[in-house]
Design a protein around this motif. Structure first.
Motif, PDB file in Angstrom:
ATOM      1  N   THR A 271       0.230   6.510   5.086  1.00  6.42           N
ATOM      2  CA  THR A 271       0.239   5.061   5.289  1.00  6.42           C
ATOM      3  C   THR A 271       0.744   4.715   6.686  1.00  6.42           C
ATOM      4  O   THR A 271       0.221   3.807   7.336  1.00  6.42           O
ATOM      5  N   ARG A 272       1.760   5.413   7.152  1.00 11.31           N
ATOM      6  CA  ARG A 272       2.317   5.123   8.474  1.00 11.31           C
ATOM      7  C   ARG A 272       1.289   5.351   9.584  1.00 11.31           C
ATOM      8  O   ARG A 272       1.224   4.584  10.543  1.00 11.31           O
TER       9      ARG A 272
ATOM     10  N   LEU B 151       0.830  -1.206   0.000  1.00 13.82           N
ATOM     11  CA  LEU B 151       0.000   0.000   0.000  1.00 13.82           C
ATOM     12  C   LEU B 151       0.862   1.252   0.000  1.00 13.82           C
ATOM     13  O   LEU B 151       0.572   2.220  -0.716  1.00 13.82           O
ATOM     14  N   ASP B 152       1.923   1.243   0.780  1.00 14.35           N
ATOM     15  CA  ASP B 152       2.803   2.407   0.862  1.00 14.35           C
ATOM     16  C   ASP B 152       3.421   2.722  -0.500  1.00 14.35           C
ATOM     17  O   ASP B 152       3.428   3.876  -0.942  1.00 14.35           O
ATOM     18  N   ILE B 153       3.910   1.696  -1.165  1.00 16.21           N
ATOM     19  CA  ILE B 153       4.526   1.902  -2.479  1.00 16.21           C
ATOM     20  C   ILE B 153       3.511   2.432  -3.480  1.00 16.21           C
ATOM     21  O   ILE B 153       3.764   3.405  -4.211  1.00 16.21           O
ATOM     22  N   ALA B 154       2.336   1.788  -3.517  1.00 17.13           N
ATOM     23  CA  ALA B 154       1.300   2.199  -4.474  1.00 17.13           C
ATOM     24  C   ALA B 154       0.813   3.615  -4.182  1.00 17.13           C
ATOM     25  O   ALA B 154       0.608   4.420  -5.104  1.00 17.13           O
ATOM     26  N   GLN B 155       0.639   3.926  -2.918  1.00 14.66           N
ATOM     27  CA  GLN B 155       0.153   5.246  -2.536  1.00 14.66           C
ATOM     28  C   GLN B 155       1.153   6.328  -2.897  1.00 14.66           C
ATOM     29  O   GLN B 155       0.797   7.384  -3.439  1.00 14.66           O
ATOM     30  N   ARG B 156       2.422   6.066  -2.628  1.00 14.88           N
ATOM     31  CA  ARG B 156       3.448   7.054  -2.945  1.00 14.88           C
ATOM     32  C   ARG B 156       3.596   7.260  -4.448  1.00 14.88           C
ATOM     33  O   ARG B 156       3.666   8.392  -4.934  1.00 14.88           O
ATOM     34  N   MET B 157       3.616   6.172  -5.204  1.00 15.46           N
ATOM     35  CA  MET B 157       3.820   6.289  -6.651  1.00 15.46           C
ATOM     36  C   MET B 157       2.657   7.006  -7.330  1.00 15.46           C
ATOM     37  O   MET B 157       2.857   7.876  -8.180  1.00 15.46           O
ATOM     38  N   ASN B 158       1.441   6.653  -6.964  1.00 16.84           N
ATOM     39  CA  ASN B 158       0.287   7.301  -7.583  1.00 16.84           C
ATOM     40  C   ASN B 158       0.205   8.772  -7.212  1.00 16.84           C
ATOM     41  O   ASN B 158      -0.154   9.614  -8.044  1.00 16.84           O
TER      42      ASN B 158
ATOM     43  N   TYR C 262      -3.546  -0.159  -7.099  1.00 14.46           N
ATOM     44  CA  TYR C 262      -3.857   0.670  -5.938  1.00 14.46           C
ATOM     45  C   TYR C 262      -5.309   0.494  -5.510  1.00 14.46           C
ATOM     46  O   TYR C 262      -5.613   0.356  -4.323  1.00 14.46           O
ATOM     47  N   GLU C 263      -6.208   0.455  -6.484  1.00 11.07           N
ATOM     48  CA  GLU C 263      -7.628   0.299  -6.175  1.00 11.07           C
ATOM     49  C   GLU C 263      -7.896  -1.024  -5.461  1.00 11.07           C
ATOM     50  O   GLU C 263      -8.687  -1.091  -4.517  1.00 11.07           O
ATOM     51  N   ARG C 264      -7.231  -2.074  -5.915  1.00 10.84           N
ATOM     52  CA  ARG C 264      -7.410  -3.375  -5.270  1.00 10.84           C
ATOM     53  C   ARG C 264      -6.921  -3.340  -3.820  1.00 10.84           C
ATOM     54  O   ARG C 264      -7.573  -3.863  -2.917  1.00 10.84           O
TER      55      ARG C 264
ATOM     56  N   SER D 148       9.991   1.995   5.816  1.00 14.11           N
ATOM     57  CA  SER D 148      11.213   2.762   5.563  1.00 14.11           C
ATOM     58  C   SER D 148      10.844   4.194   5.251  1.00 14.11           C
ATOM     59  O   SER D 148       9.798   4.482   4.674  1.00 14.11           O
ATOM     60  N   ALA D 149      11.708   5.094   5.639  1.00 17.28           N
ATOM     61  CA  ALA D 149      11.433   6.501   5.431  1.00 17.28           C
ATOM     62  C   ALA D 149      11.354   6.815   3.947  1.00 17.28           C
ATOM     63  O   ALA D 149      12.045   6.213   3.138  1.00 17.28           O
ATOM     64  N   ALA D 150      10.468   7.746   3.608  1.00 16.22           N
ATOM     65  CA  ALA D 150      10.354   8.154   2.207  1.00 16.22           C
ATOM     66  C   ALA D 150      11.678   8.730   1.741  1.00 16.22           C
ATOM     67  O   ALA D 150      12.317   9.499   2.444  1.00 16.22           O
ATOM     68  N   GLU D 151      12.030   8.344   0.519  1.00 15.66           N
ATOM     69  CA  GLU D 151      13.321   8.807   0.009  1.00 15.66           C
ATOM     70  C   GLU D 151      13.123  10.004  -0.910  1.00 15.66           C
ATOM     71  O   GLU D 151      12.089  10.178  -1.500  1.00 15.66           O
TER      72      GLU D 151
END
Length: 238
Positions: free
Chosen positions: A210-211, A90-97, A156-158, A235-238
Motif C-alpha cells: 500500500t505504501r 485500503l491499508d487496513i483492509a489489505q493487511r487484514m485480508n 476490500y473489493e469495493r 503508520s508502520a505495520a505493527e
C-alpha cells in the motif's frame, strides 16, 4: 433501433453499455469530470435512453459516475483531497485480508492465488493498464477469499474497485520513471508468506504494498497536475 433492441434478451441492453463505459472510465479514456449525455450515448450505442439510464445507474452504484443537482451525469472525479482517508482504509483492509489468508489458506487457495499472480504477470507484459488493474484486483481478491471473511472481502473489493483508476496512474508513473517495479515481485513475496503461513510477514508485505502505491500516486499527481498534496505517512505495520 427498436428492431435491434427487440432482438436482444429483454433487459440485457444496458449490460453492453455498462461494460463499455466501465472499461473506458477505468482506462481513463473517459476522463474524470467528463459529461455523459444520455442522448449522445443513446445515439452512440444505437439504443433508446432507457438502457443508457440503467447503465448509468449501475455505474453510479460502483462510484464511477456522479449525478449532479441539475440531473446531468459526469464521470466521477478522482478526489485527491480524500485520498489520505482512502489509502488508510485500503491499508487496513489489505493487511487484514492478507493476514487471514496466511492463517487460514488451503492448498486449493494457494493454487488459485498462484494462478492469479501469473495472470497479472501476463497482463503486465501486454502493457494494457486496464488488463493489469483487473488482474491485480483478481489477485488480491483471491487472497481475500482465502481469508474466509466475506465482510472484510466485500469491503476490500469495493476499495480495490474504487482505486483502479488511481492504479492506472501508478502504472504510468512506474513505466515512465522506471522507479520501482510493477508489483510482480511484491505479489510473489506475498504468495510466499501466505504459503509459509507467516502471518506477520504477510502483514508487513501488504502494508509495504500500500505504501508503494501511495507514494507513486502522489508523485504522479505532483508531476502532472502541480497539486499540493500533503500526506502523512501510513503508520508502520505493527
Amino acid at each position: 433501433m427498436e428492431e435491434q433492441e427487440a432482438k436482444r434478451p429483454r433487459g440485457s441492453g444496458w449490460k453492453d453499455i455498462y461494460t463499455t463505459l466501465r472499461n473506458e472510465i477505468l482506462a481513463l479514456v473517459l476522463q474524470p469530470g467528463q459529461l455523459l449525455d444520455e442522448m449522445t450515448l443513446a445515439e452512440r450505442f444505437d439504443m433508446s435512453r432507457s438502457p443508457v439510464r440503467e447503465a448509468l445507474i449501475r455505474l453510479a452504484s460502483d462510484d464511477l459516475v456522479v449525478t449532479l443537482a441539475n440531473r446531468s451525469t459526469i464521470v466521477a472525479p478522482i478526489e485527491v483531497a480524500t485520498f489520505p482517508k482512502y489509502v488508510e482504509a485500503l491499508d487496513i483492509a489489505q493487511r487484514m485480508n492478507t493476514r487471514l489468508a496466511a492463517a487460514l489458506r488451503t492448498d486449493a487457495d494457494l493454487k488459485v492465488i498462484s494462478k492469479r499472480s501469473k495472470e497479472f504477470e501476463a497482463a503486465v507484459k501486454t502493457g494494457n493498464h486496464l488488463a493489469m488493474s483487473e488482474a491485480n484486483k483478481r489477485f488480491h481478491m483471491a487472497i481475500a477469499e482465502a481469508g474466509r471473511n466475506p465482510y472484510l472481502a466485500s469491503f476490500y473489493e469495493r476499495l480495490l474497485s474504487q482505486g483502479q483508476r488511481m492504479l492506472h496512474l501508478h502504472f504510468e508513473y512506474l513505466e515512465r520513471t522506471h522507479e520501482g517495479y510493477l508489483l510482480t515481485d511484491e505479489h510473489q513475496l506475498m504468495l510466499d508468506a501466505i504459503k509459509a503461513k507467516d502471518v506477520d510477514r504477510a502483514d508487513d508485505l501488504a502494508h509495504a504494498h500500500t505504501r508503494q502505491f501511495q507514494k507513486n500516486f502522489i508523485e504522479f499527481m505532483r508531476e502532472n497536475y502541480t497539486t499540493d498534496v500533503t500526506l502523512r505517512p501510513l503508520s508502520a505495520a505493527e
